[in-house]
Design a protein around this motif. Structure first.
Motif, PDB file in Angstrom:
ATOM      1  N   GLY A 221       0.810  -1.210   0.000  1.00 46.54           N
ATOM      2  CA  GLY A 221       0.000   0.000   0.000  1.00 46.54           C
ATOM      3  C   GLY A 221       0.842   1.259   0.000  1.00 46.54           C
ATOM      4  O   GLY A 221       2.064   1.225  -0.148  1.00 46.54           O
ATOM      5  N   ALA A 222       0.197   2.383   0.239  1.00 49.52           N
ATOM      6  CA  ALA A 222       0.869   3.685   0.165  1.00 49.52           C
ATOM      7  C   ALA A 222       1.879   3.887   1.289  1.00 49.52           C
ATOM      8  O   ALA A 222       2.912   4.511   1.094  1.00 49.52           O
ATOM      9  CB  ALA A 222      -0.171   4.801   0.199  1.00 49.52           C
ATOM     10  N   LYS A 223       1.574   3.380   2.486  1.00 50.91           N
ATOM     11  CA  LYS A 223       2.487   3.529   3.617  1.00 50.91           C
ATOM     12  C   LYS A 223       2.945   2.151   4.077  1.00 50.91           C
ATOM     13  O   LYS A 223       2.123   1.258   4.281  1.00 50.91           O
ATOM     14  CB  LYS A 223       1.810   4.253   4.775  1.00 50.91           C
ATOM     15  CG  LYS A 223       1.511   5.695   4.478  1.00 50.91           C
ATOM     16  CD  LYS A 223       1.165   6.423   5.740  1.00 50.91           C
ATOM     17  CE  LYS A 223       1.050   7.909   5.414  1.00 50.91           C
ATOM     18  NZ  LYS A 223       1.258   8.727   6.578  1.00 50.91           N
ATOM     19  N   THR A 224       4.249   2.001   4.245  1.00 57.13           N
ATOM     20  CA  THR A 224       4.803   0.740   4.739  1.00 57.13           C
ATOM     21  C   THR A 224       5.488   1.018   6.076  1.00 57.13           C
ATOM     22  O   THR A 224       6.183   2.020   6.233  1.00 57.13           O
ATOM     23  CB  THR A 224       5.787   0.128   3.730  1.00 57.13           C
ATOM     24  OG1 THR A 224       6.819   1.065   3.445  1.00 57.13           O
ATOM     25  CG2 THR A 224       5.076  -0.242   2.430  1.00 57.13           C
ATOM     26  N   TYR A 225       5.275   0.125   7.027  1.00 54.92           N
ATOM     27  CA  TYR A 225       5.774   0.349   8.373  1.00 54.92           C
ATOM     28  C   TYR A 225       5.657  -0.927   9.191  1.00 54.92           C
ATOM     29  O   TYR A 225       5.047  -1.912   8.755  1.00 54.92           O
ATOM     30  CB  TYR A 225       4.971   1.451   9.067  1.00 54.92           C
ATOM     31  CG  TYR A 225       3.484   1.171   9.109  1.00 54.92           C
ATOM     32  CD1 TYR A 225       2.924   0.453  10.170  1.00 54.92           C
ATOM     33  CD2 TYR A 225       2.637   1.589   8.085  1.00 54.92           C
ATOM     34  CE1 TYR A 225       1.577   0.180  10.201  1.00 54.92           C
ATOM     35  CE2 TYR A 225       1.288   1.326   8.117  1.00 54.92           C
ATOM     36  CZ  TYR A 225       0.758   0.614   9.177  1.00 54.92           C
ATOM     37  OH  TYR A 225      -0.577   0.336   9.206  1.00 54.92           O
ATOM     38  N   PHE A 226       6.250  -0.894  10.376  1.00 56.76           N
ATOM     39  CA  PHE A 226       5.904  -1.869  11.398  1.00 56.76           C
ATOM     40  C   PHE A 226       5.389  -1.071  12.579  1.00 56.76           C
ATOM     41  O   PHE A 226       5.683   0.114  12.727  1.00 56.76           O
ATOM     42  CB  PHE A 226       7.061  -2.810  11.748  1.00 56.76           C
ATOM     43  CG  PHE A 226       8.169  -2.208  12.555  1.00 56.76           C
ATOM     44  CD1 PHE A 226       8.194  -2.331  13.943  1.00 56.76           C
ATOM     45  CD2 PHE A 226       9.219  -1.537  11.934  1.00 56.76           C
ATOM     46  CE1 PHE A 226       9.217  -1.789  14.684  1.00 56.76           C
ATOM     47  CE2 PHE A 226      10.251  -0.998  12.670  1.00 56.76           C
ATOM     48  CZ  PHE A 226      10.254  -1.119  14.056  1.00 56.76           C
ATOM     49  N   SER A 227       4.574  -1.705  13.402  1.00 57.89           N
ATOM     50  CA  SER A 227       4.013  -0.995  14.551  1.00 57.89           C
ATOM     51  C   SER A 227       4.166  -1.833  15.810  1.00 57.89           C
ATOM     52  O   SER A 227       4.158  -3.058  15.759  1.00 57.89           O
ATOM     53  CB  SER A 227       2.542  -0.638  14.310  1.00 57.89           C
ATOM     54  OG  SER A 227       1.759  -1.790  14.102  1.00 57.89           O
ATOM     55  N   VAL A 228       4.339  -1.122  16.916  1.00 56.57           N
ATOM     56  CA  VAL A 228       4.458  -1.749  18.230  1.00 56.57           C
ATOM     57  C   VAL A 228       3.556  -0.999  19.203  1.00 56.57           C
ATOM     58  O   VAL A 228       3.182   0.153  18.954  1.00 56.57           O
ATOM     59  CB  VAL A 228       5.919  -1.739  18.751  1.00 56.57           C
ATOM     60  CG1 VAL A 228       6.839  -2.517  17.825  1.00 56.57           C
ATOM     61  CG2 VAL A 228       6.437  -0.333  18.952  1.00 56.57           C
ATOM     62  N   SER A 229       3.250  -1.648  20.298  1.00 51.40           N
ATOM     63  CA  SER A 229       2.461  -0.982  21.331  1.00 51.40           C
ATOM     64  C   SER A 229       3.189   0.268  21.795  1.00 51.40           C
ATOM     65  O   SER A 229       4.408   0.265  21.956  1.00 51.40           O
ATOM     66  CB  SER A 229       2.259  -1.930  22.511  1.00 51.40           C
ATOM     67  OG  SER A 229       1.761  -1.234  23.627  1.00 51.40           O
ATOM     68  N   LYS A 230       2.440   1.328  22.034  1.00 53.77           N
ATOM     69  CA  LYS A 230       3.063   2.566  22.501  1.00 53.77           C
ATOM     70  C   LYS A 230       3.754   2.366  23.845  1.00 53.77           C
ATOM     71  O   LYS A 230       4.642   3.136  24.208  1.00 53.77           O
ATOM     72  CB  LYS A 230       2.043   3.699  22.560  1.00 53.77           C
ATOM     73  CG  LYS A 230       0.962   3.517  23.601  1.00 53.77           C
ATOM     74  CD  LYS A 230       0.000   4.682  23.576  1.00 53.77           C
ATOM     75  CE  LYS A 230      -1.100   4.480  24.601  1.00 53.77           C
ATOM     76  NZ  LYS A 230      -2.073   5.552  24.539  1.00 53.77           N
ATOM     77  N   ASN A 231       3.406   1.304  24.576  1.00 51.73           N
ATOM     78  CA  ASN A 231       4.063   0.993  25.847  1.00 51.73           C
ATOM     79  C   ASN A 231       5.539   0.642  25.672  1.00 51.73           C
ATOM     80  O   ASN A 231       6.289   0.669  26.645  1.00 51.73           O
ATOM     81  CB  ASN A 231       3.358  -0.166  26.545  1.00 51.73           C
ATOM     82  CG  ASN A 231       1.923   0.161  26.900  1.00 51.73           C
ATOM     83  OD1 ASN A 231       1.598   1.314  27.173  1.00 51.73           O
ATOM     84  ND2 ASN A 231       1.069  -0.844  26.870  1.00 51.73           N
ATOM     85  N   TYR A 232       5.929   0.297  24.447  1.00 52.60           N
ATOM     86  CA  TYR A 232       7.312  -0.103  24.200  1.00 52.60           C
ATOM     87  C   TYR A 232       8.115   0.944  23.428  1.00 52.60           C
ATOM     88  O   TYR A 232       9.216   0.667  22.967  1.00 52.60           O
ATOM     89  CB  TYR A 232       7.347  -1.445  23.467  1.00 52.60           C
ATOM     90  CG  TYR A 232       6.730  -2.548  24.295  1.00 52.60           C
ATOM     91  CD1 TYR A 232       7.275  -2.905  25.523  1.00 52.60           C
ATOM     92  CD2 TYR A 232       5.592  -3.205  23.870  1.00 52.60           C
ATOM     93  CE1 TYR A 232       6.699  -3.893  26.303  1.00 52.60           C
ATOM     94  CE2 TYR A 232       5.017  -4.210  24.637  1.00 52.60           C
ATOM     95  CZ  TYR A 232       5.578  -4.546  25.850  1.00 52.60           C
ATOM     96  OH  TYR A 232       5.015  -5.528  26.617  1.00 52.60           O
ATOM     97  N   ALA A 233       7.588   2.142  23.320  1.00 51.82           N
ATOM     98  CA  ALA A 233       8.285   3.215  22.592  1.00 51.82           C
ATOM     99  C   ALA A 233       9.677   3.451  23.182  1.00 51.82           C
ATOM    100  O   ALA A 233      10.624   3.746  22.456  1.00 51.82           O
ATOM    101  CB  ALA A 233       7.473   4.498  22.617  1.00 51.82           C
TER     102      ALA A 233
END
Length: 176
Positions: free
Chosen positions: A68-80
């Motif tokens: 798609g248009a945006k490629t990323y990985f995501s994690v819980s904000k608790n692990y920022a």
């Protein structure tokens, strides 16, 4: 020689390819915590995400979106806090529990392997304990680690967490 059919072949999504780049490091982390590698799971979702989870509760370690248009990985904000300080992150109003880390291709995830290992370790440490200990508590104490052959059971054992923290309550190595 058995011939493979097209149905026998696994189709690798871009998300699965990115996951396979980090999988050996994640398995190394599981080994460090004496957690069976079968507790780690990867699944492609209907919404073109790849999801990496832990244990019977399928706690999400991270998600991948490589199409798609945006490629990323995501994690819980608790692990920022476990990401490098200079990490560019995005927070989307419809998904506020997660932070997105933009990557342009599968190899870009390699630079985040230490962070993903730290997140997995934190997940293991916070995994819910279902019971205090099993019948092998003295053997585990003597070995200074969990010796239960069923690492799925071990993951849910509170004494396993104590052993990892160096707290030994029984046997020849008792220190508490």
């Amino acid at each position: 020689m058995e011939q493979m059919t097209f149905d026998d072949m696994e189709i690798l999504t871009p998300e699965k390819i990115a996951y396979l780049r980090v999988e050996p490091s994640l398995l190394e982390t599981l080994s460090k915590y004496y957690v069976d590698e079968n507790q780690l799971a990867y699944a492609d979702t209907k919404s073109n995400y790849g999801s990496v989870t832990l244990g019977r509760t399928r706690s999400v370690i991270f998600r991948l979106k490589m199409q798609g248009a945006k490629t990323y990985f995501s994690v819980s904000k608790n692990y920022a806090r476990l990401l490098p300080d200079d990490t560019k992150i995005e927070i989307i109003p419809s998904d506020q529990d997660y932070i997105r880390i933009p990557i342009s291709s599968a190899p870009d995830i390699d630079q985040y392997i230490p962070s993903l290992q730290a997140i997995l370790g934190a997940q293991i440490e916070s995994y819910p304990s279902e019971y205090g200990c099993c019948s092998r508590y003295e053997q585990c104490s003597d070995a200074k680690r969990c010796v239960n052959p069923d690492k799925g059971i071990a993951l849910s054992c509170y004494y396993h967490k104590n052993l990892r923290a160096g707290k030994i309550f029984y046997g020849k190595n008792k220190n508490v």
